[in-house]
Structure formats: C-alpha cells, structure tokens
Motif scaffolding. Structure first.
Motif, mmCIF file in Angstrom:
data_model
loop_
_atom_site.group_PDB
_atom_site.id
_atom_site.type_symbol
_atom_site.label_atom_id
_atom_site.label_comp_id
_atom_site.label_asym_id
_atom_site.label_seq_id
_atom_site.Cartn_x
_atom_site.Cartn_y
_atom_site.Cartn_z
ATOM 1 N N GLU A 160 14.053 6.215 29.849
ATOM 2 C CA GLU A 160 15.293 5.808 29.170
ATOM 3 C C GLU A 160 15.583 6.792 28.051
ATOM 4 O OE1 GLU A 160 18.506 4.666 28.258
ATOM 5 O OE2 GLU A 160 17.734 2.995 29.485
ATOM 6 N N ARG A 172 18.066 6.321 25.795
ATOM 7 C CA ARG A 172 18.573 5.578 24.646
ATOM 8 C C ARG A 172 17.417 4.913 23.903
ATOM 9 N NH1 ARG A 172 22.800 2.320 28.281
ATOM 10 N NH2 ARG A 172 20.895 2.375 29.547
ATOM 11 N N ASN A 173 17.561 4.816 22.581
ATOM 12 C CA ASN A 173 16.475 4.314 21.746
ATOM 13 C C ASN A 173 16.646 2.856 21.331
ATOM 14 O OD1 ASN A 173 15.294 6.990 21.591
ATOM 15 N ND2 ASN A 173 16.908 7.507 20.139
ATOM 16 N N ASN A 174 17.679 2.213 21.793
ATOM 17 C CA ASN A 174 17.996 0.866 21.331
ATOM 18 C C ASN A 174 16.866 -0.116 21.603
ATOM 19 O OD1 ASN A 174 20.520 2.356 22.402
ATOM 20 N ND2 ASN A 174 21.317 0.932 20.883
ATOM 21 N N HIS A 184 12.365 5.525 22.276
ATOM 22 C CA HIS A 184 12.838 5.091 23.597
ATOM 23 C C HIS A 184 11.679 4.901 24.577
ATOM 24 C CE1 HIS A 184 12.244 8.944 25.638
ATOM 25 N NE2 HIS A 184 13.008 9.578 24.763
ATOM 26 N N GLY A 195 23.526 -0.038 22.778
ATOM 27 C CA GLY A 195 23.276 0.952 23.823
ATOM 28 C C GLY A 195 24.176 0.834 25.023
ATOM 29 N N VAL A 220 26.876 3.817 26.694
ATOM 30 C CA VAL A 220 26.359 5.160 26.400
ATOM 31 C C VAL A 220 25.775 5.712 27.696
ATOM 32 C CG1 VAL A 220 24.758 6.532 25.033
ATOM 33 C CG2 VAL A 220 25.837 4.513 24.022
ATOM 34 N N VAL A 271 26.570 13.635 26.764
ATOM 35 C CA VAL A 271 26.666 12.181 26.639
ATOM 36 C C VAL A 271 28.122 11.758 26.602
ATOM 37 C CG1 VAL A 271 26.131 10.198 25.155
ATOM 38 C CG2 VAL A 271 24.463 12.051 25.427
ATOM 39 N N LYS A 311 30.501 8.256 25.899
ATOM 40 C CA LYS A 311 30.377 6.935 25.293
ATOM 41 C C LYS A 311 31.687 6.166 25.405
ATOM 42 C CE LYS A 311 26.894 8.311 21.859
ATOM 43 N NZ LYS A 311 26.539 8.336 20.407
#
Length: 260
Positions: free
Chosen positions: A179, A181-183, A175, A124, A127, A114, A116
């Motif tokens: 996707e 990302r969990n945002n 998520h 998110g 990222v 990852v 960032k």
C-alpha cells in the motif's frame, strides 16, 4: 472560582473547556435562545461558527477561531493554491480542466504520479497511484477537474496536530506492505519513534503562515527536504488513543492555561 462562560463556540469542539458555552449549530438563527443570540451579537470573537455561520459573522467584522478552517476543509485545490502562493514546500501539483487533459498531464508528469479527488475525500479514499496510460484514463473518467501530483518515494508521513500554533501531538503513519498510502484507516501503522524536532518546526511554520488554528498537517521528508502534503481540519483520534491521550482533555488543558 469558576470562570464565567463569556465566550461562545457554536461547534462542540470546545465542549470540555470551562470558559466556553457550546450551544451547538442550529439551522435557523431564531432557534437559538435569546440569551445565546445576545451573546453572539455582542461577541468580538466566535469560536467554531460552522460553515453555516462563518461568513455571516465575518461579514459583521467578528474574529473567527479557527482561522482559515471552513473554506479549506476538504478542499485540496484551495490548499494547494495557498501553499503555492506562500511558496511553502509542497509536492509539485497541477489542476487540469477542459479538453486533451491526458496529453497535457503527460507533458508535465512522468509515470508514476498521483491523482486525487480534489474536494471532499478523506481517510485515503480518492487517492490513486497512476502508473500507466490505462490508469490515467480510468482516473480521468471520474474526475473533473483532475488533480495531479508528483509521486514521492516515501514509506511514511508525519501527522502533526496543532491548535493555535502549538503542537499538541505528532506521530508517524507508516504504510502497510503493498500500500502506498499511509492512512491509519487503510492499515497504516502508528509510530512515535524518533520524531524530528525540525519537522515539528516546519509544521508550526506552515500553520502560522497559512493561518491554520486547528489542523492536522501531513508532513513528509523526501529529496532532502520537508513537504506538507495536506491540511486536515477533520482528523481521526487513533494517534491520540495510541498514545493514551484524550484530544478534548488536551483542549481543556489549553483553556485552563489561558491559551485559547
């Protein structure tokens, strides 16, 4: 009997709390009424002084609430340095500046990993899941320094919101398909199912050791242990609304209990 408003919070965070006067953050000291100036001069502790006045009041020896707030707000590099210094469980992370960054990164990490945006990103954004050399080159074009972190194979993380070391809310962010990302802002699903007590204890320990008095910690479980992913000083209230909670009412309750 109504409590006297002897304490002052420049920021509006505590505007629902009966024992606080919240005059707001004004760009010039002389813009404050003399009454407010006098209260601030005499106060032993100032709440939510803002980035503008935080160092000023600290230089005068005043206590600040929340501690370790403004200097870590939105700064992943400072947060990672703090987690590493305190030996807090955090995904393996390295910062890369200077020349030959790609070669040095690939000597330390295997795909996928990852990348960032280390300062100022939220919800998110900033990222990136880097899966090959082309993706790495694209990331490096727009990031100096590079903030590289190991990829953990998780499908959710736990947002734990703490004020003064007390957990006031917690919820999973799961998520959506396709996707990583969990945002919630990116379609992540909020869940309150089976929140483990030891995860909350881990978050409380992290907040206490880091001196985070108002924070939303992102915690996950992978490879047999808990990790703190990030500390959010500014966080959304979707998880509160989903549970039928009002964040400001919770703060007012803490104030009524004498906790603040």
């Amino acid at each position: 009997m109504e409590r006297k408003k002897l304490r002052v919070s420049l920021g509006k965070r505590l505007r629902s709390c009966a024992s606080f006067d919240c005059p707001g953050v004004l760009p010039n000291w002389e813009d404050y009424p003399e009454r407010v100036q006098e209260v601030l001069r005499e106060a032993g502790e100032v709440f939510y002084p803002s980035l503008l006045y935080d160092d000023l009041f600290r230089s005068l020896g005043k206590k600040i609430f929340p501690r370790n707030y403004y200097h870590f707000l939105g700064n992943k590099i400072r947060q990672t340095d703090l987690f590493q210094l305190l030996e807090i469980s955090h995904p393996r992370t390295r910062i890369y500046s200077g020349r030959h960054r790609a070669a040095r990164i690939l000597a330390d990490f295997s795909f996928p990993f990852v990348g960032k945006t280390p300062v100022g990103s939220s919800q998110g954004a900033g990222v990136y899941l880097i899966e090959d050399a082309q993706g790495l080159d694209l990331y490096l074009e727009g990031h100096r320094p590079a903030y590289i972190q190991e990829f953990l194979p998780i499908d959710r993380d736990l947002r734990v919101v703490l004020v003064g070391g007390r957990v006031i809310h917690a919820y999973w962010r799961v998520h959506p398909p396709g996707e990583f990302r969990n945002n919630v802002s990116l379609g992540g699903r909020i869940s309150f199912e089976e929140i483990p007590a030891d995860a909350l204890e881990f978050a409380q320990d992290v907040a206490a050791r880091c001196g985070f008095d108002d924070v939303g910690l992102d915690v996950c479980h992978a490879q047999g242990r808990y990790y703190v992913l990030e500390a959010n000083m500014v966080f959304g209230f979707e998880g509160f609304r989903a549970a039928g909670l009002d964040f400001y009412e919770l703060l007012a309750r803490l104030d009524d209990e004498g906790f603040l």
